[in-house]
Design a protein around this motif. Structure first.
Motif, mmCIF file in Angstrom:
data_model
loop_
_atom_site.group_PDB
_atom_site.id
_atom_site.type_symbol
_atom_site.label_atom_id
_atom_site.label_comp_id
_atom_site.label_asym_id
_atom_site.label_seq_id
_atom_site.Cartn_x
_atom_site.Cartn_y
_atom_site.Cartn_z
ATOM 1 N N LEU A 161 19.135 17.878 14.390
ATOM 2 C CA LEU A 161 19.010 18.254 15.796
ATOM 3 C C LEU A 161 19.053 19.766 15.916
ATOM 4 O O LEU A 161 19.744 20.439 15.150
ATOM 5 N N THR A 162 18.317 20.303 16.878
ATOM 6 C CA THR A 162 18.440 21.714 17.228
ATOM 7 C C THR A 162 18.021 21.878 18.675
ATOM 8 O O THR A 162 17.410 20.977 19.268
ATOM 9 N N VAL A 163 18.350 23.026 19.245
ATOM 10 C CA VAL A 163 18.067 23.281 20.657
ATOM 11 C C VAL A 163 17.325 24.595 20.781
ATOM 12 O O VAL A 163 17.645 25.582 20.106
ATOM 13 N N GLY A 164 16.316 24.613 21.641
ATOM 14 C CA GLY A 164 15.591 25.834 21.962
ATOM 15 C C GLY A 164 15.229 25.829 23.425
ATOM 16 O O GLY A 164 14.515 24.943 23.893
ATOM 17 N N GLY A 165 15.765 26.795 24.179
ATOM 18 C CA GLY A 165 15.521 26.809 25.619
ATOM 19 C C GLY A 165 16.125 25.582 26.279
ATOM 20 O O GLY A 165 17.290 25.238 26.068
ATOM 21 N N LYS A 166 15.312 24.877 27.035
ATOM 22 C CA LYS A 166 15.757 23.658 27.728
ATOM 23 C C LYS A 166 15.339 22.401 26.981
ATOM 24 O O LYS A 166 15.305 21.312 27.566
ATOM 25 N N MET A 167 15.017 22.558 25.704
ATOM 26 C CA MET A 167 14.542 21.427 24.934
ATOM 27 C C MET A 167 15.469 21.113 23.767
ATOM 28 O O MET A 167 16.005 22.009 23.115
ATOM 29 N N LEU A 168 15.642 19.815 23.508
ATOM 30 C CA LEU A 168 16.350 19.324 22.342
ATOM 31 C C LEU A 168 15.301 18.770 21.382
ATOM 32 O O LEU A 168 14.412 18.026 21.783
ATOM 33 N N TYR A 169 15.399 19.160 20.100
ATOM 34 C CA TYR A 169 14.462 18.699 19.093
ATOM 35 C C TYR A 169 15.215 17.824 18.090
ATOM 36 O O TYR A 169 16.298 18.193 17.640
ATOM 37 N N SER A 170 14.648 16.696 17.737
ATOM 38 C CA SER A 170 15.295 15.769 16.817
ATOM 39 C C SER A 170 14.320 15.322 15.737
ATOM 40 O O SER A 170 13.138 15.080 16.001
ATOM 41 N N GLY A 171 14.816 15.253 14.496
ATOM 42 C CA GLY A 171 14.031 14.745 13.377
ATOM 43 C C GLY A 171 14.614 13.433 12.905
ATOM 44 O O GLY A 171 15.820 13.189 13.031
ATOM 45 N N SER A 172 13.770 12.577 12.351
ATOM 46 C CA SER A 172 14.217 11.231 12.006
ATOM 47 C C SER A 172 13.581 10.740 10.723
ATOM 48 O O SER A 172 12.531 11.228 10.283
ATOM 49 N N MET A 173 14.220 9.720 10.134
ATOM 50 C CA MET A 173 13.670 9.059 8.964
ATOM 51 C C MET A 173 12.402 8.278 9.296
ATOM 52 O O MET A 173 11.761 7.740 8.391
ATOM 53 N N ASP A 174 12.039 8.194 10.569
ATOM 54 C CA ASP A 174 10.747 7.587 10.914
ATOM 55 C C ASP A 174 9.602 8.589 10.762
ATOM 56 O O ASP A 174 8.463 8.318 11.172
ATOM 57 N N ASN A 175 9.913 9.775 10.187
ATOM 58 C CA ASN A 175 8.938 10.839 9.858
ATOM 59 C C ASN A 175 8.445 11.611 11.075
ATOM 60 O O ASN A 175 7.482 12.368 10.971
ATOM 61 N N THR A 176 9.086 11.441 12.225
ATOM 62 C CA THR A 176 8.643 12.154 13.423
ATOM 63 C C THR A 176 9.696 13.139 13.900
ATOM 64 O O THR A 176 10.877 13.055 13.549
ATOM 65 N N ILE A 177 9.228 14.082 14.718
ATOM 66 C CA ILE A 177 10.090 14.994 15.462
ATOM 67 C C ILE A 177 9.861 14.712 16.934
ATOM 68 O O ILE A 177 8.711 14.638 17.386
ATOM 69 N N ARG A 178 10.934 14.522 17.673
ATOM 70 C CA ARG A 178 10.810 14.289 19.116
ATOM 71 C C ARG A 178 11.366 15.472 19.885
ATOM 72 O O ARG A 178 12.332 16.117 19.455
ATOM 73 N N VAL A 179 10.745 15.744 21.024
ATOM 74 C CA VAL A 179 11.161 16.821 21.911
ATOM 75 C C VAL A 179 11.700 16.185 23.188
ATOM 76 O O VAL A 179 11.026 15.348 23.806
ATOM 77 N N TRP A 180 12.921 16.589 23.589
ATOM 78 C CA TRP A 180 13.610 15.993 24.734
ATOM 79 C C TRP A 180 13.935 17.076 25.757
ATOM 80 O O TRP A 180 14.296 18.191 25.400
ATOM 81 N N ASP A 181 13.837 16.735 27.011
ATOM 82 C CA ASP A 181 14.286 17.605 28.095
ATOM 83 C C ASP A 181 15.791 17.412 28.257
ATOM 84 O O ASP A 181 16.249 16.292 28.520
ATOM 85 N N VAL A 182 16.581 18.476 28.082
ATOM 86 C CA VAL A 182 18.037 18.326 28.117
ATOM 87 C C VAL A 182 18.565 18.076 29.525
ATOM 88 O O VAL A 182 19.714 17.652 29.692
ATOM 89 N N ASP A 183 17.745 18.344 30.546
ATOM 90 C CA ASP A 183 18.177 18.069 31.919
ATOM 91 C C ASP A 183 17.982 16.601 32.279
ATOM 92 O O ASP A 183 18.863 15.973 32.859
ATOM 93 N N THR A 184 16.831 16.042 31.899
ATOM 94 C CA THR A 184 16.527 14.653 32.257
ATOM 95 C C THR A 184 16.863 13.664 31.146
ATOM 96 O O THR A 184 16.894 12.450 31.377
ATOM 97 N N LEU A 185 17.092 14.187 29.926
ATOM 98 C CA LEU A 185 17.339 13.366 28.737
ATOM 99 C C LEU A 185 16.159 12.451 28.422
ATOM 100 O O LEU A 185 16.328 11.385 27.814
#
Length: 346
Positions: free
Chosen positions: A187-211
């Protein structure tokens, strides 16, 4: 890959320094990657002579001495200095923290009591017991953003804990972010976004305000293991032996602007500037080495060797950085100016 099973013990150790460190991030870390017009390629940047460390020497039993054809050193390259090795832990280092304004370095391991700590004025003032739901399994990564603690779990979920000052339990579960189908590795954070990496081989971008998930990145062919944000750039590394640099294109979607190929899977990314202001990327690989690359060229600056893979890198003040490996060894390093004349073989 390591995780924190619910109820498993982790020990927190404190190392005191002689001066109060000030956390400083890398300057112009990636700001000129695009300006150089770098293109992705298959070439692997290495030192002029690819270094090989003596495995017997690492174990303390090389009998060849000066006649050994391999390196008898914990590092090689230019402008790297090893200051200390701290061997207080007996199992893998799982976390290193250098709180702002504190004169203490904190390290976590899987050899003792497991609990996050609140730090006030450099002292341990309160213990937080965060009871994760049993179905979430192990916790593999954590990050703080928007006054919330995010924890990536074994079942692919990300638990969001909100602060509750003045209550018996300082945190309450604010929500669960669902989208990954396998273990959340980073996991890491940049600006208002949360970034997550997974064993499903993808990276997801999340809005930290709306989740809510706003984007899915699928350019890696194996699990992303570490994510690093700097300005408008996102760096990701993976067991697919690549490091990718992402930038927002027109319309806001993240696209890969550069891919660096490695010889081995990459586990951890971190970055800093040397004494001359040269941006340097630190990459811990699963061959028990940590590579140092000058940006934007990805010219290899040096390598650090360890008995087991490095899983944690923490940047400190004045060129200091810290690595924690799978044996429990915490090493203290200093990145000097390249013109310092440190020899390639030390």
């Amino acid at each position: 890959m390591y995780g924190l099973p619910v109820g498993q013990k982790m020990e927190l150790r404190v190392f005191k320094s002689e001066r109060s460190p000030i956390i400083t991030g890398p300057k112009n870390f990636l700001g000129f990657l695009l300006l150089e017009g770098i293109e992705s390629g298959d070439k692997i940047s290495t030192l002029k002579t690819p270094p090989k460390v003596c495995q017997h020497w690492l174990s303390g039993n090389c009998v060849k001495g000066d006649n050994c054809q391999f390196i008898h050193s914990w590092f090689c390259g230019n402008g790297i200095s090893m200051l200390a090795k701290l061997d207080g832990h007996k199992k893998a280092i799982s976390g290193i923290a250098l709180p702002l304004g504190s004169d203490k370095l904190y390290s976590g391991s899987r050899d003792g009591i497991a609990c996050p700590m609140l730090l006030r004025h450099g002292t341990l003032s309160h213990r937080l017991n965060l009871a994760l739901m049993n179905q979430s399994g192990q916790v593999y990564c954590m990050v703080i953003a928007n006054e919330m603690l995010f924890a990536g779990a074994q079942d692919g979920g990300i638990l969001a804990w909100k602060g509750s000052p003045g209550t018996e339990n300082p945190f309450h579960l604010a929500g669960s972010l669902r989208g990954h189908s396998h273990v959340v590795t980073c996991l890491t954070v940049g600006g208002k976004m949360l970034y997550s990496g997974s064993m499903d081989n993808t990276i997801r971008v999340w809005d930290v305000d709306t989740l809510q998930s706003v984007m899915t990145l699928d350019s890696h062919t194996d699990a992303p293991m570490s994510l690093l944000c700097w300005d408008q750039y996102l760096l990701s590394c993976s067991l697919d032996r690549t490091i990718k640099v992402w930038v927002a294109a027109e319309g806001g979607n993240l696209e890969v602007t550069y891919t660096h190929n490695e010889e081995h899977g990459v586990l951890v990314l971190s970055g800093m500037n040397d004494a001359d202001g040269q941006p340097v990327l630190l990459c811990a690989c699963n061959d028990n080495s940590t590579r140092l690359y000058e940006l934007p060229s990805f010219t290899e600056r040096g390598r650090i060797f360890s008995k087991r893979e490095v899983r944690e890198i923490q940047i400190g003040p004045d060129g200091l950085f810290f690595t924690g490996d799978g044996t429990g060894m915490l090493s203290v390093w200093k990145l000097l100016a390249k013109s310092s004349g440190v020899a390639e073989r030390l």
